[in-house]
Design an enzyme around this catalytic site. Structure first.
Site, mmCIF file in Angstrom:
data_model
loop_
_atom_site.group_PDB
_atom_site.id
_atom_site.type_symbol
_atom_site.label_atom_id
_atom_site.label_comp_id
_atom_site.label_asym_id
_atom_site.label_seq_id
_atom_site.Cartn_x
_atom_site.Cartn_y
_atom_site.Cartn_z
ATOM 1 N N LYS A 1 0.833 -1.215 0.000
ATOM 2 C CA LYS A 1 0.000 0.000 0.000
ATOM 3 C C LYS A 1 0.873 1.274 0.000
ATOM 4 O O LYS A 1 0.529 2.283 -0.632
ATOM 5 C CB LYS A 1 -0.911 -0.053 1.234
ATOM 6 C CG LYS A 1 -1.583 1.218 1.632
ATOM 7 C CD LYS A 1 -2.738 1.581 0.740
ATOM 8 C CE LYS A 1 -3.317 2.925 1.175
ATOM 9 N NZ LYS A 1 -4.266 3.467 0.251
ATOM 10 N N LYS B 1 1.393 11.738 5.374
ATOM 11 C CA LYS B 1 1.699 10.683 6.362
ATOM 12 C C LYS B 1 2.226 9.434 5.639
ATOM 13 O O LYS B 1 3.260 8.884 6.025
ATOM 14 C CB LYS B 1 0.412 10.360 7.145
ATOM 15 C CG LYS B 1 0.320 8.953 7.735
ATOM 16 C CD LYS B 1 -1.050 8.664 8.348
ATOM 17 C CE LYS B 1 -2.159 8.277 7.412
ATOM 18 N NZ LYS B 1 -2.318 6.935 6.963
#
Ligand code: NAD
Length: 295
Positions: A172, A241
């Site tokens: 991911k 992030k």
């Protein structure tokens, strides 16, 4: 019929939990934001339960949380899921967090005989609403196999990456590194086009059937930039992030990523300029507003 708990009813969690309800699971939802809980309740979900109740009632508990800190607190806190859970329950984190946190949660869960899968998703809010998410799951294959009906209620492409708990997260993070590149590319390309007197709508028609096409170009332009509406979606601060986690993965593996570092700095600056809560496509606005030559 399985009873499912869902913690974190935000942009992703709310539509995901609604799809579980539509698949006839009994779903207990929890969020710090009471408005989010009310929306979930209006869709037929049960609210007002404590973590203790949830752990007692449910066979599976899913989480969709905004940061590693939130996930750490919800899983590893004194009154957290791992501490309160008994063996037999399955915990599934669909948030994107630091891979090291996946490992720490798995170790703590193992000690208690609790099954844990790290199952980040891709496909955005639209994929969460339509039940077409891609799941990239790391952890025990035997647990994954049992959870397929749960994943199928929320997604269309369900992958078990491998038995390593952080394997889905690492996949991911590569995905989101690409999203970071595409979003920056679309932002600069459209800024140049606009300042070269090109019609952005007509250009989209042409590039969408050319090699400049990408799903992120389509998403960012059609759903956000064309309407000058940057309500998330996927907030810029969440993408920043994930780029940070991807750089952390690179550092851990002694991999040099020179352009990614510049990219991270650009998103960090955008966040400092106040764009963090907006959809990531707002990078276009930051780049246009701050680099347009005043004649
Ligand atoms: P969000 O900020 O919209 O939602 C997070 C929710 O968690 C909020 O409603 C917040 O109130 C709640 N929350 C925070 N701490 C909590 C706690 N301790 N207990 C209970 N609830 C708590 O974020 P999102 O966009 O839904 O993203 C969730 C996760 O999914 C993130 O890790 C993100 O990186 C990932 N993700 C997001 C997208 C997207 O397009 N938005 C796509 C793929 C993955």
């Amino acid at each position: 019929m399985k009873k499912i708990g869902f913690i974190g009813l935000g942009n992703m969690g709310l539509p995901m939990s609604r799809n579980l309800l539509l698949s006839h699971f009994t779903v207990y939802g929890m969020d710090l934001n009471k408005e989010a809980e009310m929306s979930f309740h209006q869709s037929g979900g049960t609210i007002g339960v404590s973590v203790e109740n949830m752990v007692e009632q449910c066979d599976v508990i899913l989480t969709s949380l905004p940061s590693s800190n939130a996930v750490e607190e919800v899983y590893l806190g004194e009154k957290g899921l791992v501490n309160l859970a008994d063996s037999g329950i399955v915990l599934i984190d669909t948030s994107t967090v630091a891979p090291e946190l996946n490992i720490r949660i798995e170790k703590a869960a193992e000690k208690k005989g609790v099954a844990f899968l790290a199952a980040p998703v891709s496909g955005g809010v639209i994929g969460a609403v339509n039940g077409t998410l891609t799941f990239m799951v790391g952890g025990a294959k035997s647990t994954f196999d049992k959870m397929i009906p749960v994943f199928n209620a929320m997604g269309e492409n369900i992958f078990h990456v491998n038995e390593k708990i952080d394997s889905g997260t690492n996949t991911k993070l590569i995905n989101n590194l690409l999203i970071g590149f595409y979003t920056a590319g679309v932002s600069e390309a459209l800024h140049l086009a606009k300042n070269s007197s090109l019609d952005l709508e007509k250009m989209f028609e042409m590039l969408n059937v050319s090699y400049g096409q990408s799903r992120i170009y389509e998403r960012n332009y059609k759903s956000f930039i064309a309407d000058d509406n940057y309500e998330p979606g996927f907030s810029l601060k969440l993408l920043r992030k994930d780029l940070g986690f991807a750089l952390g993965l690179a550092a851990k593996n002694n991999v040099e990523l020179p352009v990614s570092k510049i990219l991270f700095d650009l998103y960090e600056e955008a966040e400092m300029n106040g764009y963090g809560e907006k959809d990531m496509s707002v990078l276009y606005k930051k780049i246009s507003e701050q680099t347009t030559t005043i004649l």
